[in-house]
Design a protein around this motif. Structure first.
Motif, PDB file in Angstrom:
ATOM      1  N   ASP A 238       0.812  -1.218   0.000  1.00  0.00           N
ATOM      2  CA  ASP A 238       0.000   0.000   0.000  1.00  0.00           C
ATOM      3  C   ASP A 238       0.849   1.272   0.000  1.00  0.00           C
ATOM      4  O   ASP A 238       0.607   2.198   0.777  1.00  0.00           O
ATOM      5  N   LEU A 239       1.857   1.288  -0.873  1.00  0.00           N
ATOM      6  CA  LEU A 239       2.658   2.483  -1.097  1.00  0.00           C
ATOM      7  C   LEU A 239       2.373   2.999  -2.498  1.00  0.00           C
ATOM      8  O   LEU A 239       1.808   2.297  -3.331  1.00  0.00           O
ATOM      9  N   HIS A 240       2.760   4.243  -2.756  1.00  0.00           N
ATOM     10  CA  HIS A 240       2.594   4.822  -4.094  1.00  0.00           C
ATOM     11  C   HIS A 240       3.968   5.100  -4.686  1.00  0.00           C
ATOM     12  O   HIS A 240       4.685   5.982  -4.211  1.00  0.00           O
ATOM     13  N   GLN A 241       4.349   4.320  -5.686  1.00  0.00           N
ATOM     14  CA  GLN A 241       5.658   4.479  -6.310  1.00  0.00           C
ATOM     15  C   GLN A 241       5.663   5.632  -7.319  1.00  0.00           C
ATOM     16  O   GLN A 241       4.772   5.738  -8.147  1.00  0.00           O
ATOM     17  N   VAL A 242       6.701   6.445  -7.226  1.00  0.00           N
ATOM     18  CA  VAL A 242       6.957   7.486  -8.221  1.00  0.00           C
ATOM     19  C   VAL A 242       8.399   7.313  -8.675  1.00  0.00           C
ATOM     20  O   VAL A 242       9.331   7.466  -7.891  1.00  0.00           O
ATOM     21  N   GLY A 243       8.583   6.968  -9.932  1.00  0.00           N
ATOM     22  CA  GLY A 243       9.925   6.765 -10.462  1.00  0.00           C
ATOM     23  C   GLY A 243      10.469   8.020 -11.114  1.00  0.00           C
ATOM     24  O   GLY A 243       9.762   8.686 -11.877  1.00  0.00           O
ATOM     25  N   ILE A 244      11.717   8.354 -10.804  1.00  0.00           N
ATOM     26  CA  ILE A 244      12.366   9.464 -11.490  1.00  0.00           C
ATOM     27  C   ILE A 244      12.529   9.105 -12.961  1.00  0.00           C
ATOM     28  O   ILE A 244      12.270   9.911 -13.854  1.00  0.00           O
ATOM     29  N   SER A 245      12.973   7.869 -13.217  1.00  0.00           N
ATOM     30  CA  SER A 245      12.950   7.293 -14.558  1.00  0.00           C
ATOM     31  C   SER A 245      11.933   6.170 -14.566  1.00  0.00           C
ATOM     32  O   SER A 245      11.384   5.791 -13.531  1.00  0.00           O
ATOM     33  N   GLY A 246      11.704   5.604 -15.752  1.00  0.00           N
ATOM     34  CA  GLY A 246      10.707   4.555 -15.871  1.00  0.00           C
ATOM     35  C   GLY A 246      11.286   3.177 -15.619  1.00  0.00           C
ATOM     36  O   GLY A 246      12.167   2.989 -14.787  1.00  0.00           O
ATOM     37  N   ILE A 247      10.805   2.181 -16.356  1.00  0.00           N
ATOM     38  CA  ILE A 247      11.225   0.801 -16.175  1.00  0.00           C
ATOM     39  C   ILE A 247      12.704   0.610 -16.493  1.00  0.00           C
ATOM     40  O   ILE A 247      13.413  -0.142 -15.830  1.00  0.00           O
ATOM     41  N   ASP A 248      13.190   1.290 -17.534  1.00  0.00           N
ATOM     42  CA  ASP A 248      14.598   1.193 -17.919  1.00  0.00           C
ATOM     43  C   ASP A 248      15.441   1.972 -16.911  1.00  0.00           C
ATOM     44  O   ASP A 248      15.275   3.185 -16.778  1.00  0.00           O
ATOM     45  N   PRO A 249      16.343   1.315 -16.180  1.00  0.00           N
ATOM     46  CA  PRO A 249      17.096   2.023 -15.140  1.00  0.00           C
ATOM     47  C   PRO A 249      18.045   3.081 -15.663  1.00  0.00           C
ATOM     48  O   PRO A 249      18.492   3.931 -14.892  1.00  0.00           O
ATOM     49  N   GLU A 250      18.371   3.056 -16.957  1.00  0.00           N
ATOM     50  CA  GLU A 250      19.321   4.034 -17.479  1.00  0.00           C
ATOM     51  C   GLU A 250      18.668   5.059 -18.407  1.00  0.00           C
ATOM     52  O   GLU A 250      19.367   5.830 -19.069  1.00  0.00           O
ATOM     53  N   ALA A 251      17.356   5.077 -18.471  1.00  0.00           N
ATOM     54  CA  ALA A 251      16.663   6.102 -19.246  1.00  0.00           C
ATOM     55  C   ALA A 251      16.837   7.452 -18.557  1.00  0.00           C
ATOM     56  O   ALA A 251      16.634   7.571 -17.344  1.00  0.00           O
ATOM     57  N   GLU A 252      17.237   8.445 -19.297  1.00  0.00           N
ATOM     58  CA  GLU A 252      17.454   9.774 -18.727  1.00  0.00           C
ATOM     59  C   GLU A 252      16.121  10.499 -18.576  1.00  0.00           C
ATOM     60  O   GLU A 252      15.406  10.684 -19.555  1.00  0.00           O
ATOM     61  N   PRO A 253      15.772  10.915 -17.361  1.00  0.00           N
ATOM     62  CA  PRO A 253      14.519  11.664 -17.197  1.00  0.00           C
ATOM     63  C   PRO A 253      14.634  13.046 -17.829  1.00  0.00           C
ATOM     64  O   PRO A 253      15.689  13.675 -17.802  1.00  0.00           O
TER      65      PRO A 253
END
Length: 329
Positions: A238-253
């Protein structure tokens, strides 16, 4: 997909390391049937660490498990040497996650091993676990496309989030599938495999209960991570995830995405941004400095980091980081 020079160098180093391991495996007497090697153990290939852990727990003394992804290596970009591909066909059992590592998918297609467990079949993969269903409902087509680029949709994970192992209950389900397939290969030890799967499930249920109890005061808290690897964990507790980047760990936001995350941090009183092993923390640390908040390590367990003991230990460390870093009542 275009790769940066650093990423290409890492992929080449990974391939070289894998080639050495594969050549050793290729010289073993196992023939890919139920005979295993000369000490009677079944030769099992796991494509990355959490699956290796499952096979070890379920198979115990009856299996010899090799991991196609070297320790402390990033599994997304795994590339297989020809000897590695041959070893896929020679193994008694291959355990992998379809859609996660394209090179492994291709190797399995080429070599067609007789016994395979695809973890996707029992893990119950979802598209956006841990994210509000209407999170992107108000986006324009241009904004949606921008977020798709940041999520690494071009990275070919398929339409679902692969990081199921961060929910212990989903990993337990894979253990049952592994036990069934090992029993089909080696029926003489079927009772042992069933017992191993049951013990793994019991241990993961205990871990799940620890998480549920410790994170109950944090229900609804915002979990800001360097990339969206923790959706199943967020959904489970029951947490809300907010990713700086998406699924790809090396995608530049994009700058726009960094501004959006900054707004989320300020609006929700977030005090900690979580970075991870295997990927540079620079973007997360810079954003945290700009926002005046802390950073902490949260390991996505895609590979076993240097110095770590096993899945259980890393998950315990992650729980400590979460209870210390989240805003809880």
């Amino acid at each position: 997909m275009h790769r940066s020079p650093a990423r290409r160098r890492r992929a080449l180093v990974t391939t070289a390391a894998l080639a050495t391991a594969a050549l050793v495996a290729a010289c073993s007497p196992g023939d890919g049937g139920s005979g295993g090697n000369d000490d009677g153990r079944l030769q099992v290939l796991a494509s990355f660490y959490p699956l290796q852990y499952v096979v070890e727990q379920v198979g115990g003394e009856h299996v010899d498990v090799s991991n196609l992804t070297p320790p402390a290596a990033e599994p997304h970009d795994l590339e297989l040497a020809p000897a590695q591909v041959r070893s896929i066909g020679d193994a008694d059992l291959v355990v992998y996650l379809s859609g996660f590592q394209p090179a492994v998918d291709e190797g399995i297609e080429q070599r067609a091993p007789k016994h395979v467990v695809d973890a996707a079949g029992s893990a119950g993969l979802e598209e956006h676990p841990g994210e509000d269903a209407d999170a992107h409902a108000d986006e324009s087509a241009e904004e949606h496309a921008e977020h798709a680029d940041e999520s690494g949709d071009g990275h070919d994970h398929g339409p679902t989030d692969p990081h199921f192992w961060l929910d212990p209950t989903r990993l337990a389900a894979v253990g049952d599938a592994v036990a069934d397939e090992l029993s089909a290969i080696d029926p003489d030890h079927a009772d042992d495999y069933a017992a191993g799967a049951a013990a793994l499930t019991a241990d993961l249920d205990d871990l799940d209960a620890e998480y549920a109890q410790a994170l109950a005061p944090c229900a609804g808290a915002t979990l800001v991570t360097s990339h969206e690897a923790f959706g199943y964990l967020a959904e489970r507790y029951d947490l809300h995830q907010v990713g700086i980047s998406g699924i790809d760990p090396e995608a530049e936001p994009s700058p726009a995405r960094l501004r959006e995350v900054g707004e989320v941090v300020r609006e929700n009183g977030v005090t900690t941004l979580f970075f991870e092993t295997l990927v540079s923390p620079k973007v997360t640390q810079t954003l945290a400095d700009d926002l005046g908040v802390q950073t902490a390590l949260l390991d996505p367990l895609e590979s076993l980091a240097e110095g770590a003991t096993d899945y259980r230990e890393v998950m315990e460390s992650n729980l400590e980081a979460l209870t210390s870093g989240l805003v809880c009542s």
